[in-house]
Motif scaffolding. Structure first.
Motif, PDB file in Angstrom:
ATOM      1  N   TYR A  15       0.833  -1.198   0.000  1.00  0.00           N
ATOM      2  CA  TYR A  15       0.000   0.000   0.000  1.00  0.00           C
ATOM      3  C   TYR A  15       0.873   1.255   0.000  1.00  0.00           C
ATOM      4  CZ  TYR A  15      -3.968   2.973   1.298  1.00  0.00           C
ATOM      5  OH  TYR A  15      -4.956   3.931   1.316  1.00  0.00           O
ATOM      6  N   LYS A  16       1.921   1.249   0.800  1.00  0.00           N
ATOM      7  CA  LYS A  16       2.848   2.390   0.833  1.00  0.00           C
ATOM      8  C   LYS A  16       3.445   2.640  -0.542  1.00  0.00           C
ATOM      9  CE  LYS A  16       6.850   4.133   3.423  1.00  0.00           C
ATOM     10  NZ  LYS A  16       7.712   4.622   2.401  1.00  0.00           N
ATOM     11  N   LEU A  19       0.725   4.100  -2.956  1.00  0.00           N
ATOM     12  CA  LEU A  19       0.438   5.517  -2.728  1.00  0.00           C
ATOM     13  C   LEU A  19       1.587   6.399  -3.191  1.00  0.00           C
ATOM     14  CD1 LEU A  19      -1.398   5.624   0.709  1.00  0.00           C
ATOM     15  CD2 LEU A  19      -2.363   5.492  -1.579  1.00  0.00           C
ATOM     16  N   GLU A  20       2.812   6.010  -2.879  1.00  0.00           N
ATOM     17  CA  GLU A  20       3.965   6.802  -3.290  1.00  0.00           C
ATOM     18  C   GLU A  20       4.064   6.890  -4.810  1.00  0.00           C
ATOM     19  OE1 GLU A  20       6.884   6.246   0.551  1.00  0.00           O
ATOM     20  OE2 GLU A  20       7.140   4.876  -1.130  1.00  0.00           O
ATOM     21  N   ASN A  22       1.678   7.091  -6.719  1.00  0.00           N
ATOM     22  CA  ASN A  22       0.619   8.013  -7.124  1.00  0.00           C
ATOM     23  C   ASN A  22       0.772   9.392  -6.485  1.00  0.00           C
ATOM     24  OD1 ASN A  22      -1.593   6.562  -8.846  1.00  0.00           O
ATOM     25  ND2 ASN A  22      -0.846   5.061  -7.374  1.00  0.00           N
ATOM     26  N   ILE A  24       1.243  10.306  -3.322  1.00  0.00           N
ATOM     27  CA  ILE A  24       0.602  10.526  -2.023  1.00  0.00           C
ATOM     28  C   ILE A  24       1.587  10.170  -0.916  1.00  0.00           C
ATOM     29  CG2 ILE A  24      -1.295   9.832  -0.513  1.00  0.00           C
ATOM     30  CD1 ILE A  24      -2.896   9.228  -3.096  1.00  0.00           C
ATOM     31  N   VAL A  26       2.821   8.945   2.574  1.00  0.00           N
ATOM     32  CA  VAL A  26       2.323   7.949   3.521  1.00  0.00           C
ATOM     33  C   VAL A  26       3.446   7.588   4.488  1.00  0.00           C
ATOM     34  CG1 VAL A  26       2.854   6.091   1.896  1.00  0.00           C
ATOM     35  CG2 VAL A  26       1.238   5.661   3.733  1.00  0.00           C
ATOM     36  N   VAL A  45      -1.935   8.530   6.553  1.00  0.00           N
ATOM     37  CA  VAL A  45      -2.001   9.364   5.351  1.00  0.00           C
ATOM     38  C   VAL A  45      -2.744  10.650   5.680  1.00  0.00           C
ATOM     39  CG1 VAL A  45      -1.848   7.455   3.708  1.00  0.00           C
ATOM     40  CG2 VAL A  45      -4.070   8.157   4.517  1.00  0.00           C
ATOM     41  N   ASP A  47      -3.766  12.791   2.930  1.00  0.00           N
ATOM     42  CA  ASP A  47      -4.466  13.173   1.704  1.00  0.00           C
ATOM     43  C   ASP A  47      -5.687  12.285   1.516  1.00  0.00           C
ATOM     44  OD1 ASP A  47      -5.280  13.726  -0.913  1.00  0.00           O
ATOM     45  OD2 ASP A  47      -3.229  13.830  -1.667  1.00  0.00           O
ATOM     46  N   GLU A  49      -7.213  11.611  -1.005  1.00  0.00           N
ATOM     47  CA  GLU A  49      -7.066  10.821  -2.233  1.00  0.00           C
ATOM     48  C   GLU A  49      -6.654   9.379  -1.922  1.00  0.00           C
ATOM     49  OE1 GLU A  49      -7.210  11.277  -5.897  1.00  0.00           O
ATOM     50  OE2 GLU A  49      -8.706  12.562  -4.962  1.00  0.00           O
ATOM     51  N   ALA A  50      -5.962   9.179  -0.813  1.00  0.00           N
ATOM     52  CA  ALA A  50      -5.506   7.837  -0.433  1.00  0.00           C
ATOM     53  C   ALA A  50      -6.683   6.892  -0.200  1.00  0.00           C
ATOM     54  CB  ALA A  50      -4.643   7.909   0.818  1.00  0.00           C
ATOM     55  N   PHE A  53      -7.720   4.221  -2.855  1.00  0.00           N
ATOM     56  CA  PHE A  53      -6.862   3.068  -3.116  1.00  0.00           C
ATOM     57  C   PHE A  53      -7.166   1.977  -2.096  1.00  0.00           C
ATOM     58  CE2 PHE A  53      -4.592   6.644  -4.921  1.00  0.00           C
ATOM     59  CZ  PHE A  53      -4.264   6.167  -6.173  1.00  0.00           C
TER      60      PHE A  53
END
Length: 76
Positions: A15-16, A19-20, A22, A24, A26, A45, A47, A49-50, A53
């Protein structure tokens, strides 16, 4: 701020990375005892936006007040 919990540690790292990739930010952290999960690693997180996901091995997403926002029922 949101806290994301996982069923496995490998999912937390996946997941990290997702997000990175994209853009974001984290941070991985120990899972707060109040919202314990199957694994001891959670993601923090900032944002919203996370939240879009969702991976299969994600357990739940909690608000800053540690209220459950999303419970992923697809795993298991």
């Amino acid at each position: 701020m949101y806290i994301v919990t996982f069923h496995t540690q490998s999912a937390a790292f996946m997941y990290k990375r997702l997000l990175e990739q994209n853009g974001i930010t984290v941070e991985l952290m120990p899972t707060p005892r109040r919202i314990s999960s199957s694994c001891g690693i959670a993601a923090r997180v900032f944002d919203k936006e996370a939240l879009k996901f969702i991976i299969d091995d994600l357990d739940g997403i909690y608000s800053e007040e540690l209220n459950l926002i999303i419970k992923n029922e697809t795993f298991g």
